[in-house]
Design a protein around this motif. Structure first.
Motif, PDB file in Angstrom:
ATOM      1  N   PRO A 251       0.790  -1.233   0.000  1.00  0.00           N
ATOM      2  CA  PRO A 251       0.000   0.000   0.000  1.00  0.00           C
ATOM      3  C   PRO A 251       0.820   1.281   0.000  1.00  0.00           C
ATOM      4  O   PRO A 251       0.320   2.335  -0.385  1.00  0.00           O
ATOM      5  N   SER A 252       2.084   1.206   0.396  1.00  0.00           N
ATOM      6  CA  SER A 252       2.901   2.422   0.462  1.00  0.00           C
ATOM      7  C   SER A 252       3.652   2.716  -0.838  1.00  0.00           C
ATOM      8  O   SER A 252       4.323   3.745  -0.944  1.00  0.00           O
ATOM      9  N   ALA A 253       3.554   1.823  -1.815  1.00  0.00           N
ATOM     10  CA  ALA A 253       4.282   2.040  -3.065  1.00  0.00           C
ATOM     11  C   ALA A 253       3.716   3.238  -3.811  1.00  0.00           C
ATOM     12  O   ALA A 253       2.512   3.489  -3.787  1.00  0.00           O
ATOM     13  N   SER A 254       4.580   3.990  -4.470  1.00  0.00           N
ATOM     14  CA  SER A 254       4.140   5.167  -5.214  1.00  0.00           C
ATOM     15  C   SER A 254       3.838   4.848  -6.671  1.00  0.00           C
ATOM     16  O   SER A 254       3.253   5.673  -7.371  1.00  0.00           O
ATOM     17  N   TYR A 255       4.206   3.667  -7.129  1.00  0.00           N
ATOM     18  CA  TYR A 255       3.910   3.257  -8.495  1.00  0.00           C
ATOM     19  C   TYR A 255       3.935   1.736  -8.566  1.00  0.00           C
ATOM     20  O   TYR A 255       4.488   1.066  -7.689  1.00  0.00           O
ATOM     21  N   TYR A 256       3.331   1.192  -9.606  1.00  0.00           N
ATOM     22  CA  TYR A 256       3.279  -0.256  -9.796  1.00  0.00           C
ATOM     23  C   TYR A 256       3.635  -0.579 -11.241  1.00  0.00           C
ATOM     24  O   TYR A 256       3.053  -0.023 -12.174  1.00  0.00           O
ATOM     25  N   ASN A 257       4.593  -1.486 -11.423  1.00  0.00           N
ATOM     26  CA  ASN A 257       5.055  -1.880 -12.750  1.00  0.00           C
ATOM     27  C   ASN A 257       4.354  -3.150 -13.202  1.00  0.00           C
ATOM     28  O   ASN A 257       4.230  -4.113 -12.444  1.00  0.00           O
ATOM     29  N   VAL A 258       3.918  -3.168 -14.432  1.00  0.00           N
ATOM     30  CA  VAL A 258       3.170  -4.299 -14.970  1.00  0.00           C
ATOM     31  C   VAL A 258       3.799  -4.743 -16.291  1.00  0.00           C
ATOM     32  O   VAL A 258       3.969  -3.934 -17.213  1.00  0.00           O
ATOM     33  N   ASP A 259       4.152  -6.018 -16.395  1.00  0.00           N
ATOM     34  CA  ASP A 259       4.662  -6.575 -17.647  1.00  0.00           C
ATOM     35  C   ASP A 259       3.510  -6.703 -18.632  1.00  0.00           C
ATOM     36  O   ASP A 259       2.504  -7.337 -18.330  1.00  0.00           O
ATOM     37  N   VAL A 260       3.639  -6.142 -19.799  1.00  0.00           N
ATOM     38  CA  VAL A 260       2.542  -6.201 -20.769  1.00  0.00           C
ATOM     39  C   VAL A 260       2.873  -7.065 -21.989  1.00  0.00           C
ATOM     40  O   VAL A 260       1.962  -7.626 -22.600  1.00  0.00           O
ATOM     41  N   LEU A 261       4.153  -7.190 -22.355  1.00  0.00           N
ATOM     42  CA  LEU A 261       4.477  -8.094 -23.459  1.00  0.00           C
ATOM     43  C   LEU A 261       5.954  -8.444 -23.462  1.00  0.00           C
ATOM     44  O   LEU A 261       6.782  -7.753 -22.862  1.00  0.00           O
ATOM     45  N   LYS A 262       6.250  -9.563 -24.123  1.00  0.00           N
ATOM     46  CA  LYS A 262       7.625 -10.010 -24.366  1.00  0.00           C
ATOM     47  C   LYS A 262       7.848 -10.072 -25.868  1.00  0.00           C
ATOM     48  O   LYS A 262       6.907 -10.170 -26.646  1.00  0.00           O
ATOM     49  N   TYR A 263       9.109 -10.081 -26.250  1.00  0.00           N
ATOM     50  CA  TYR A 263       9.413 -10.264 -27.672  1.00  0.00           C
ATOM     51  C   TYR A 263      10.804 -10.836 -27.840  1.00  0.00           C
ATOM     52  O   TYR A 263      11.644 -10.774 -26.939  1.00  0.00           O
ATOM     53  N   GLN A 264      11.030 -11.416 -28.998  1.00  0.00           N
ATOM     54  CA  GLN A 264      12.350 -11.904 -29.379  1.00  0.00           C
ATOM     55  C   GLN A 264      12.849 -11.082 -30.549  1.00  0.00           C
ATOM     56  O   GLN A 264      12.083 -10.706 -31.441  1.00  0.00           O
ATOM     57  N   VAL A 265      14.144 -10.790 -30.545  1.00  0.00           N
ATOM     58  CA  VAL A 265      14.767  -9.962 -31.571  1.00  0.00           C
ATOM     59  C   VAL A 265      15.568 -10.859 -32.511  1.00  0.00           C
ATOM     60  O   VAL A 265      16.310 -11.741 -32.058  1.00  0.00           O
ATOM     61  N   SER A 266      15.421 -10.655 -33.786  1.00  0.00           N
ATOM     62  CA  SER A 266      16.215 -11.428 -34.750  1.00  0.00           C
ATOM     63  C   SER A 266      17.688 -11.080 -34.572  1.00  0.00           C
ATOM     64  O   SER A 266      18.048  -9.941 -34.284  1.00  0.00           O
ATOM     65  N   SER A 267      18.546 -12.066 -34.725  1.00  0.00           N
ATOM     66  CA  SER A 267      19.975 -11.850 -34.529  1.00  0.00           C
ATOM     67  C   SER A 267      20.759 -12.465 -35.672  1.00  0.00           C
ATOM     68  O   SER A 267      20.277 -13.342 -36.383  1.00  0.00           O
ATOM     69  N   ASN A 268      21.984 -11.992 -35.814  1.00  0.00           N
ATOM     70  CA  ASN A 268      22.852 -12.436 -36.897  1.00  0.00           C
ATOM     71  C   ASN A 268      24.219 -12.798 -36.343  1.00  0.00           C
ATOM     72  O   ASN A 268      25.233 -12.216 -36.695  1.00  0.00           O
ATOM     73  N   GLY A 269      24.224 -13.757 -35.423  1.00  0.00           N
ATOM     74  CA  GLY A 269      25.480 -14.229 -34.871  1.00  0.00           C
ATOM     75  C   GLY A 269      26.273 -13.139 -34.181  1.00  0.00           C
ATOM     76  O   GLY A 269      25.730 -12.238 -33.545  1.00  0.00           O
ATOM     77  N   ILE A 270      27.585 -13.205 -34.327  1.00  0.00           N
ATOM     78  CA  ILE A 270      28.483 -12.294 -33.628  1.00  0.00           C
ATOM     79  C   ILE A 270      28.260 -10.838 -34.041  1.00  0.00           C
ATOM     80  O   ILE A 270      28.556  -9.916 -33.285  1.00  0.00           O
ATOM     81  N   GLN A 271      27.684 -10.618 -35.221  1.00  0.00           N
ATOM     82  CA  GLN A 271      27.415  -9.246 -35.651  1.00  0.00           C
ATOM     83  C   GLN A 271      26.344  -8.577 -34.802  1.00  0.00           C
ATOM     84  O   GLN A 271      26.213  -7.359 -34.813  1.00  0.00           O
ATOM     85  N   SER A 272      25.578  -9.368 -34.051  1.00  0.00           N
ATOM     86  CA  SER A 272      24.519  -8.826 -33.209  1.00  0.00           C
ATOM     87  C   SER A 272      24.966  -8.614 -31.765  1.00  0.00           C
ATOM     88  O   SER A 272      24.154  -8.234 -30.930  1.00  0.00           O
ATOM     89  N   THR A 273      26.240  -8.857 -31.457  1.00  0.00           N
ATOM     90  CA  THR A 273      26.718  -8.698 -30.087  1.00  0.00           C
ATOM     91  C   THR A 273      27.388  -7.340 -29.920  1.00  0.00           C
ATOM     92  O   THR A 273      28.264  -6.976 -30.696  1.00  0.00           O
ATOM     93  N   PRO A 274      27.005  -6.587 -28.889  1.00  0.00           N
ATOM     94  CA  PRO A 274      27.591  -5.246 -28.675  1.00  0.00           C
ATOM     95  C   PRO A 274      29.073  -5.286 -28.342  1.00  0.00           C
ATOM     96  O   PRO A 274      29.784  -4.322 -28.598  1.00  0.00           O
ATOM     97  N   LEU A 275      29.535  -6.408 -27.756  1.00  0.00           N
ATOM     98  CA  LEU A 275      30.940  -6.537 -27.399  1.00  0.00           C
ATOM     99  C   LEU A 275      31.417  -7.906 -27.854  1.00  0.00           C
ATOM    100  O   LEU A 275      31.039  -8.936 -27.296  1.00  0.00           O
ATOM    101  N   ASN A 276      32.239  -7.927 -28.913  1.00  0.00           N
ATOM    102  CA  ASN A 276      32.794  -9.189 -29.412  1.00  0.00           C
ATOM    103  C   ASN A 276      33.906  -9.670 -28.484  1.00  0.00           C
ATOM    104  O   ASN A 276      34.697  -8.860 -27.991  1.00  0.00           O
ATOM    105  N   LEU A 277      33.983 -10.984 -28.271  1.00  0.00           N
ATOM    106  CA  LEU A 277      34.975 -11.551 -27.362  1.00  0.00           C
ATOM    107  C   LEU A 277      35.727 -12.695 -28.016  1.00  0.00           C
ATOM    108  O   LEU A 277      35.189 -13.407 -28.866  1.00  0.00           O
ATOM    109  N   ALA A 278      36.986 -12.858 -27.610  1.00  0.00           N
ATOM    110  CA  ALA A 278      37.782 -14.031 -27.970  1.00  0.00           C
ATOM    111  C   ALA A 278      38.718 -14.316 -26.804  1.00  0.00           C
ATOM    112  O   ALA A 278      39.333 -13.395 -26.260  1.00  0.00           O
TER     113      ALA A 278
END
Length: 414
Positions: A251-278
């Motif tokens: 009751p004391s919370a000033s806001y309430y978060n509600v999940d409304v949807l999920k999604y999957q993003v198409s990817s293209n292997g290592i080209q889709s990674t923000p930080l490439n590693l080896a």
């Protein structure tokens, strides 16, 4: 509500929706990755930072018939490291033995390295939350006023790198949309038998392979043919009941978060990674050499943005008695892990965001066995998918739209 106060509404949104509901496991499961021997090494994750003001939203995908769409520690040495340093680098970063790493930013409690108990598991659902609520943000509005809501788009990039072979990189990117309601809106909903229907449009959806709305709270028209945007509207009776339940629990919370949807993003292997590693390991009876090459990849992002609070965790067995590292790392003897912290990586970083982390470990019970290392970072203000959100119709206003992406399970083996 002004923009400053509305920013409090989204401080506890998580980076991926729960994965234990039937119907959503199809694209959240990591079968290609964790059906292997790596699964046994992925036994723990970052400490949870979930908010008591935000119980898990029920998310299930079922068959529904929507109503008509509403109108509109060892001593460190800085000496030269030899051995594994001579291996050619896939990203060609220059040697950094005479350079200093960027200053490491202090980490929040939930982000501290002590909370990482497994190098092979950085759970998307438990990625640390950015921001702390600064106090209540009450809303007291009449039924005819425009009601403020805030929205967060949060994406999780999961990746597994194998040696320096880019073709063996496995990538999975998921996201979720959260709507934050100020607590005062509940009274408005309950006092009005027919509150305005909250409608929203997800734009720039061309890179989204699946969009799964919360079947208990959100409607959509499955016949929509526009590949660049999708419209949704909320079941106002169900959302009112759900918000009342949240307010009874907190009751004391000033806001309430509600999940409304999920999604999957198409990817293209290592080209889709923000930080490439080896990664490279050289294991002898008395010493182990480890090198991690990294490269910032702005092309993976809709808008190139800075990777912040970068942490690299490398477990080393074999009874480590001393560690030399460039740039300086820390050794946790209890967890038998070395870790590096870099405050940020971007195109403006030295060498365009490319570099190497190197360490030599002296052993008393060698040789070591090459292990899976884990990486963590977060980026504010952008998404990997480029998805966007706008409200449709009247009765509500978008007080804040927040975008971010972060690592889920981001790992590398030699």
């Amino acid at each position: 509500m002004n923009r400053n106060s509305s920013s409090e509404e989204l401080t506890k949104s998580k980076l991926s929706a729960p994965t234990n509901e039937k119907g959503n496991s199809d694209f959240l499961a990591w079968d290609p990755l964790f059906s292997s021997s790596l699964e046994s090494s992925s036994s723990a994750s970052l400490a949870s930072s979930s908010s008591s003001a935000r119980p898990t939203t029920p998310l299930s995908v079922g068959t529904i018939v929507p109503p008509p769409r509403p109108a509109s520690r060892p001593k460190l040495s800085t000496g030269k490291l030899s051995g594994i340093n001579e291996i050619p680098r896939p990203f060609s970063p220059p040697l950094t033995s005479n350079s200093s790493p960027p200053p490491a930013a202090p980490l929040a409690r939930a982000e501290s390295i002590s909370s990482i108990s497994s190098s092979a598991s950085l759970s998307a659902a438990n990625t640390p939350t950015v921001g702390v609520s600064r106090g209540p943000s009450p809303v007291s509005l009449g039924n005819q006023d425009t009601l403020p809501v805030a929205v967060a788009l949060t994406e999780s990039v999961n990746a597994y790198f194998k040696g320096a072979d880019p073709t063996k990189c496995i990538v999975k990117i998921t996201g979720d949309m959260t709507v934050s309601f100020p607590s005062g809106i509940i009274k408005v909903f309950t006092s009005n038998p027919s509150p305005a229907v909250l409608c929203f449009r997800v734009k720039n959806t061309s890179k989204l392979e699946q969009i799964l709305p919360n079947a208990q709270l959100v409607y959509s028209d499955q016949s929509q043919s526009d590949s660049s945007s999708k419209d949704f509207w909320m079941n106002m009776q169900a959302i009112t009941v759900y918000l009342k339940k949240l307010s009874e629990q907190n009751p004391s919370a000033s806001y309430y978060n509600v999940d409304v949807l999920k999604y999957q993003v198409s990817s293209n292997g290592i080209q889709s990674t923000p930080l490439n590693l080896a990664t490279y390991w050289k294991c002898n009876a008395s010493t182990t050499d480890v090198r991690v090459d990294y490269k910032y990849n702005p092309e993976s992002m809709n808008v190139p943005s800075t990777l912040s609070n970068v942490q690299v965790v490398v477990p080393v067995d074999g009874g480590v008695t001393n560690m030399q590292s460039l740039p300086p790392a820390k050794w946790n003897a209890d967890q038998m892990k070395a870790y590096w912290k870099i405050s940020s990586i971007s195109e403006k970083s030295e060498n365009g965001g490319s570099g190497s982390l190197r360490a030599k470990f002296e052993l008393s019970e060698g040789p070591s066995k090459p292990a899976t290392l884990a990486v963590q970072f977060i980026s504010e203000g952008s998404t990997l998918s480029g998805a966007d959100v706008e409200l449709v119709g009247t009765g509500y206003r978008l007080s804040l739209l927040k975008k971010r992406f972060a690592t889920g399970r981001y790992m590398a083996d030699c």
